[in-house]
Write a protein that holds these residues in place. Structure first.
Motif, PDB file in Angstrom:
ATOM      1  N   GLU A   8       0.845  -1.209   0.000  1.00  0.00           N
ATOM      2  CA  GLU A   8       0.000   0.000   0.000  1.00  0.00           C
ATOM      3  C   GLU A   8       0.877   1.256   0.000  1.00  0.00           C
ATOM      4  O   GLU A   8       0.559   2.248  -0.669  1.00  0.00           O
ATOM      5  N   ASN A  11       2.386   1.828  -3.454  1.00  0.00           N
ATOM      6  CA  ASN A  11       1.347   2.340  -4.365  1.00  0.00           C
ATOM      7  C   ASN A  11       1.043   3.798  -4.069  1.00  0.00           C
ATOM      8  O   ASN A  11       0.863   4.617  -4.980  1.00  0.00           O
ATOM      9  N   TYR A  12       1.010   4.110  -2.787  1.00  0.00           N
ATOM     10  CA  TYR A  12       0.675   5.484  -2.379  1.00  0.00           C
ATOM     11  C   TYR A  12       1.712   6.479  -2.889  1.00  0.00           C
ATOM     12  O   TYR A  12       1.372   7.498  -3.488  1.00  0.00           O
ATOM     13  N   SER A  15       1.574   6.925  -6.648  1.00  0.00           N
ATOM     14  CA  SER A  15       0.417   7.665  -7.155  1.00  0.00           C
ATOM     15  C   SER A  15       0.503   9.146  -6.824  1.00  0.00           C
ATOM     16  O   SER A  15      -0.080   9.978  -7.515  1.00  0.00           O
TER      17      SER A  15
ATOM     18  N   VAL B 143     -12.669   0.097  -8.039  1.00  0.00           N
ATOM     19  CA  VAL B 143     -11.216   0.263  -7.908  1.00  0.00           C
ATOM     20  C   VAL B 143     -10.878   1.686  -7.544  1.00  0.00           C
ATOM     21  O   VAL B 143     -10.114   1.961  -6.635  1.00  0.00           O
ATOM     22  N   THR B 144     -11.418   2.664  -8.228  1.00  0.00           N
ATOM     23  CA  THR B 144     -11.089   4.056  -7.958  1.00  0.00           C
ATOM     24  C   THR B 144     -11.500   4.434  -6.544  1.00  0.00           C
ATOM     25  O   THR B 144     -10.766   5.133  -5.845  1.00  0.00           O
ATOM     26  N   ASN B 146     -11.824   2.461  -4.018  1.00  0.00           N
ATOM     27  CA  ASN B 146     -10.929   1.783  -3.080  1.00  0.00           C
ATOM     28  C   ASN B 146      -9.593   2.479  -3.002  1.00  0.00           C
ATOM     29  O   ASN B 146      -9.002   2.604  -1.935  1.00  0.00           O
ATOM     30  N   GLU B 147      -9.097   2.926  -4.156  1.00  0.00           N
ATOM     31  CA  GLU B 147      -7.812   3.621  -4.152  1.00  0.00           C
ATOM     32  C   GLU B 147      -7.902   4.904  -3.349  1.00  0.00           C
ATOM     33  O   GLU B 147      -6.987   5.245  -2.598  1.00  0.00           O
ATOM     34  N   LYS B 151      -5.826   5.750  -0.036  1.00  0.00           N
ATOM     35  CA  LYS B 151      -4.949   6.931   0.060  1.00  0.00           C
ATOM     36  C   LYS B 151      -5.267   7.713   1.336  1.00  0.00           C
ATOM     37  O   LYS B 151      -4.370   8.122   2.074  1.00  0.00           O
TER      38      LYS B 151
END
Lengths: 300, 211
Positions: A8, A11-12, A15, B143-144, B146-147, B151
């Protein structure tokens, strides 16, 4: 269900990072333009009937200074290895009488290697600090090993300073190899008590490097308070048992109590760490009189 | 990126191969950006420093000495650039806030409690819990969402960390640096690094993350 932090987190950060490549490319191109004017250029001079090429050449500069510094560093390193090998040999001959037979020939070697590493570490750290402070300055970075070599040479005893440079490289390599092999042997003899310990170069920490518990074992002062009775210290004790890192902060009074009452730290491991008072603490009057000792399960 | 890969890219960089710089940027750009962001706390400044970092890497490629591990090298340089930038902006006081050297009272633990707590929580690993296997987070219109949730959860978890815990976590998980390397970069004892790392892991676990 708990999330996997590593995945995670990666990925964070991926992004959340802006794309800076075009900006970097533009910066490089801006630098390259004036740079190309400094390099050798090909100038074409055209006459009526003939074309002459006037080419400036870049002279190849041989940096003798850098070679000299590197040669000096190499010579000092070879001399240091020879000294370490001689020291290890002397330690082997003396030995520690109270140690079990299997570890007698290995623990002093391992600890000598540790002492050697401990001595090297602050010097290397100072050199690394210098190099880092100068950012990308390669000249400073090149000077750092030379300075390191000079410092190491200055600290050597006179007889060692006179020793080769001329010492055969093969002998130095053999000494290093022996030290490494003996350290491995120390690792394999982990069930035995190792009575010796190594002292940190800064004299501010007594660090016992244990083969089983990895080099994260550390007992170091973290906090000092002035009081009428004198300086009071709090110590950070860190060691690794299995996959887990154990860290705790304990006062000097607690440490002393553990030492006197023989309290061991035990955490899901086959070995305890016992905090004990150094045997020579009254003679040395050290402010950090505690060391860690490995105690096997069989001894408990 | 492995040490060897980085050394190869740097040797190509010396030859003027811009593609090598792009490879380094692709592998390490996010790491450098977030590392300096943690110091500067300004996205604009972090972008400036990150760009400048890679331009300098290009400019000074011939000064790089391979074979000594690149992680400490690049992290130290990025840190120094960020701190220099702070100093030039007259924000030196922030440095002490970012890298405090003393433990606060709340950080002092009773020894027995530490050992007991360590025993009770168990060894490092995924926290025990039911594995329903029913959740599908890998596809579909969620998905979006969840992302976004992930975050927010990550930012909230990271906000609970106190300096230098975020830096330690970043170096450990983003670049897999050793405790010794982290201690060398931050110029603090390794005992402090492991101590702060353990604290940070505990806080992140309480936020629902597994290690």
């Amino acid at each position: 269900m708990p999330s996997d932090f590593t995945k995670e987190y990666k990925n964070y950060i991926e992004s959340e990072t802006p794309d800076l490549w075009s900006r970097i490319e533009a910066g490089i191109e801006a630098e390259e333009k004036p740079q190309s004017e400094k390099n050798g250029t090909t100038e074409v001079i055209t006459f009526d009937d003939a074309t002459y090429v006037n080419q400036t050449k870049n002279k190849k500069i041989i940096r003798w200074g850098v070679f000299a510094k590197r040669a000096g560093s190499l010579a000092a390193a070879i001399a240091l290895v020879f000294v370490a090998y001689s020291f290890v040999k002397v330690m082997n001959k003396g030995g520690m009488q109270s140690a079990p037979a299997a570890s007698e020939s290995t623990a002093p070697m391992a600890d000598s290697a540790s002492a050697y590493e401990a001595e090297e570490a602050p010097v290397a750290e100072a050199a690394a600090d210098d190099a880092a402070d100068n950012s990308f300055d390669g000249a400073a970075a090149a000077e750092a090993p030379a300075a390191m070599a000079e410092d190491a040479e200055a600290s050597m005893p006179e007889e060692a300073a006179e020793a080769p440079a001329e010492a055969p490289a093969a002998e130095a390599e053999e000494g290093m190899e022996n030290a490494v092999n003996n350290k491995d042997a120390a690792n394999s003899a982990s069930a035995q008590l190792a009575p010796d310990y190594s002292r940190g170069e800064s004299a501010k920490a007594e660090i016992y490097k244990d083969a089983v518990l990895t080099d994260m074992t550390e007992l170091a002062p973290h906090e000092r308070t002035n009081s009428p009775a004198g300086d009071q210290y709090k110590f950070g004790l860190t060691f690794k048992a299995g996959d887990e890192v154990i860290s705790c902060l304990i006062s000097e009074a607690e440490l002393k109590s553990y030492a006197e009452n023989g309290i061991h730290f035990k955490k899901n491991a086959s070995y305890d760490i016992a905090v004990i008072l150094r045997e020579d603490h009254e003679q040395t009057q050290s402010a950090y009189p505690y060391v860690l000792k490995l105690v096997s399960d069989a001894e408990n | 990126m492995e040490d060897r890969e980085f050394d190869l890219c740097m040797s190509r960089l010396k030859e003027g191969d811009k593609e090598a710089l792009h490879e380094i940027y692709t592998a390490l750009g996010s790491y450098i950006y977030h590392f300096v962001l943690g110091i500067l706390r300004s996205k604009e400044d972090a972008e400036d420093i990150t760009s400048e970092f890679f331009i300098r890497l290009w400019r000074n490629a011939d000064k790089y000495k391979p074979g000594n591990g690149y992680k400490t090298y690049i992290t130290t340089i990025a840190r120094n650039m960020a701190i220099d930038h702070l100093r030039s902006k007259g924000r030196e006081s922030l440095i002490e806030d970012i890298f405090p050297q003393k433990f606060e009272d709340s950080d002092v633990y009773n020894t027995e409690d530490m050992i007991t707590a360590g025993t009770n929580t168990g060894a490092v690993g995924v926290l025990s819990g039911s594995d329903t296997g029913g959740d599908d987070n890998g596809s579909g219109p969620d998905v979006t969402a969840n992302e976004a949730v992930g975050k927010v959860a990550m930012e909230e978890a990271l906000s609970k960390l106190k300096p230098p815990e975020p830096q330690i976590i970043h170096m450990k998980f983003a670049l897999d640096m050793t405790f010794a390397e982290i201690a060398e970069v931050l110029k603090i004892p390794m005992g402090t690094v492991t101590w702060k790392y353990r604290e940070a892991i505990g806080k992140l676990r309480r936020c629902g993350y597994a290690f």
